[in-house]
Design a protein around this motif. Sequence first.
Motif, PDB file in Angstrom:
ATOM      1  N   HIS A  50       0.834  -1.207   0.000  1.00 34.40           N
ATOM      2  CA  HIS A  50       0.000   0.000   0.000  1.00 34.40           C
ATOM      3  C   HIS A  50       0.872   1.262   0.000  1.00 34.40           C
ATOM      4  N   LEU A  51       2.006   1.199   0.682  1.00 38.58           N
ATOM      5  CA  LEU A  51       2.948   2.317   0.631  1.00 38.58           C
ATOM      6  C   LEU A  51       3.405   2.542  -0.804  1.00 38.58           C
ATOM      7  N   GLU A  52       3.756   1.465  -1.507  1.00 37.33           N
ATOM      8  CA  GLU A  52       4.184   1.580  -2.898  1.00 37.33           C
ATOM      9  C   GLU A  52       3.066   2.142  -3.775  1.00 37.33           C
ATOM     10  N   ALA A  53       1.834   1.699  -3.497  1.00 39.99           N
ATOM     11  CA  ALA A  53       0.698   2.166  -4.285  1.00 39.99           C
ATOM     12  C   ALA A  53       0.424   3.645  -4.050  1.00 39.99           C
ATOM     13  N   VAL A  54       0.554   4.097  -2.799  1.00 34.58           N
ATOM     14  CA  VAL A  54       0.346   5.516  -2.489  1.00 34.58           C
ATOM     15  C   VAL A  54       1.386   6.363  -3.210  1.00 34.58           C
ATOM     16  N   ARG A  72      -5.686   1.156  -7.248  1.00 31.92           N
ATOM     17  CA  ARG A  72      -5.573   0.809  -8.667  1.00 31.92           C
ATOM     18  C   ARG A  72      -4.223   0.144  -8.957  1.00 31.92           C
ATOM     19  N   TRP A  73      -3.234   0.340  -8.083  1.00 27.60           N
ATOM     20  CA  TRP A  73      -1.892  -0.155  -8.362  1.00 27.60           C
ATOM     21  C   TRP A  73      -1.629  -1.558  -7.830  1.00 27.60           C
ATOM     22  N   PHE A  74      -2.573  -2.137  -7.033  1.00 28.25           N
ATOM     23  CA  PHE A  74      -2.337  -3.529  -6.645  1.00 28.25           C
ATOM     24  C   PHE A  74      -3.621  -4.298  -6.349  1.00 28.25           C
ATOM     25  N   GLU A  75      -4.626  -3.687  -5.762  1.00 23.95           N
ATOM     26  CA  GLU A  75      -5.853  -4.416  -5.452  1.00 23.95           C
ATOM     27  C   GLU A  75      -6.817  -4.452  -6.633  1.00 23.95           C
ATOM     28  N   LYS A  76      -6.837  -3.384  -7.427  1.00 26.20           N
ATOM     29  CA  LYS A  76      -7.788  -3.268  -8.538  1.00 26.20           C
ATOM     30  C   LYS A  76      -7.063  -2.835  -9.816  1.00 26.20           C
TER      31      LYS A  76
END
Length: 566
Positions: free
Chosen positions: A418-422, A483-487
């Motif tokens: 989630h850190l990477e996605a943020v 959008r970058w890992f879950e969806k």
Amino acid sequence: MAVLEFIGDQLLRPNRAVVFGLGAIAGLAMHHGFYIHGEWHVQAPAIVVGHSLAFAALFIGSVSSSFAGGTLTLESKFVFRYPGFAILGYLVALFTSITVYRLFFNRLARAGFAGPVGARITKLWHMWACRGSKNHLVLDRLHRKYGDFVRTGPTEVTVFHPDVYWVIDGPKAECVKSEWYDILDPNLSLVTARNKFLHQTRRRQWNQGFTTKSIAQYEEKILKYVDQLDVCIEQDVAAHRVSDVRNLFFWFGFDAMGDFVFNKPFNMLQDQKWHHIIVLLQRALSLLGPFSAVPWLIQIGFKLMPRVWILKDWFDMVAWCEKQMHERLQVPEDKLRVPDVAHYLMEDAKTNNFRKESMMWLNGDSLLAIVAGSEPTASVLLGIFCELARNPAHARKIYDEIQGLDIRDARSLSRAPHLEAVISEALRFYPVLPTGGNRKTLEHGVTIGGTYIPPYTTIVAPRYSIMRREDCFERGNEFLPERWFEKPEMIRNKAAYAPFGTGHHSCLGRVLATDDMRLVTARLVSKYHIRFPTGEDGHGVLGDLRDQFTANPGQLHLVFELREKQ
């Protein structure tokens, strides 16, 4: 109107009409013989001076011609007798020819690209349109009005199609950097090198400073400034103060980059105030908001008025960077605990016996490294923390997933999804180059999304608009890290995502910048709850953002509260 009637009346007189006509012929000859061929922006100061001297010579000649008697030809007598009409004829014909040519006959006119009439005639239109340093919004409005391909200058097309990055910067790209990149002339730098061979050669020098080993060494330096940033926030918490996060993140970025480039920081976090040279830098960079549209006008200002207005700030800042590099040259290499970037750049200068050209590269690179390495990191960090305060659920997810990870190790933190996605979403939503990075097509032109762009056309690819396209990113105007890992289905066309550029022109410091963001975000989220102070919502970060080649976000104030130990 009365002035025009007077001029018309004067031109009815035969002698004056002849002089006006001779001037007009000269104006047409200059346009069609010179100005429509090649680039003239670097020569703009010489052109201004040359014209001024020529016009002055005509007026001086008008005085001396009265003493020349019969030694002058009839035409010369007329010209020197009525120099104002010669100059008027020249300017009227020159600018009329330029206007007609650009509206109806140049390559973009014949290709039928749509755009504002003023933009088709002159980039001064664009300079005026983005006088508030809001070029990203100006171009976004043009996109909505005209579509994916908009003529935003006499020889410029702004392309909003997501394939543009690969075409202009991919491995088979047939484009070079545009005229804007001559901004440091005569100094040289990796960022501004327009010649592909020179750029590749210089990039190899820079690559030595960005190996995995080098970046690991730099991480030790970064952690020192993360600690200092934390101390500043601790002091705000203890004093029950709202934290001016914009100041803190910019201080962090410049301190870390000063150490990275010159092996010494600006000490802004330590002193908790802006370094005077960075104040000059910020003022100087404000020029790039409106004036980036007209590189020829930048050249005129830099060459003819270097000590006027905030142009003086620019040259004082350039002189300071040169002084730092010269001081760095005096530091013995065995005295450095951790090598800096200058270490690798100086190796090339030493090999070339510190010739003038080598020093020009050193000076230019030192300036661009400070700007390109510090402001983007601060800009994205502001975006990250604005969104964490706006939606605490993101902070909670990051907090949960970094438990058990070493928050002082960027490689360890890369395992926090989630850190990477943020971070990825912040790079999309808060682009560090909202509209910068112009390229120029070569003799064969290029085709983007089925549309042919003619030769020698400047291409603008505005990340601010492209990375918000709904057909590329579902709900593109919302900050949605999932959008970058879950969806992943929310990413409809990843070609539109190029926050660090593409190919050989991609940002060398992307790994280092991402490490900075990981380390700062993880440290502060692990220790503090984050919220907006009463009456604020973070709107100013984007709302007051100024597009000055790099992004200059608005203010952000946050309240940090210590987490309870668990």
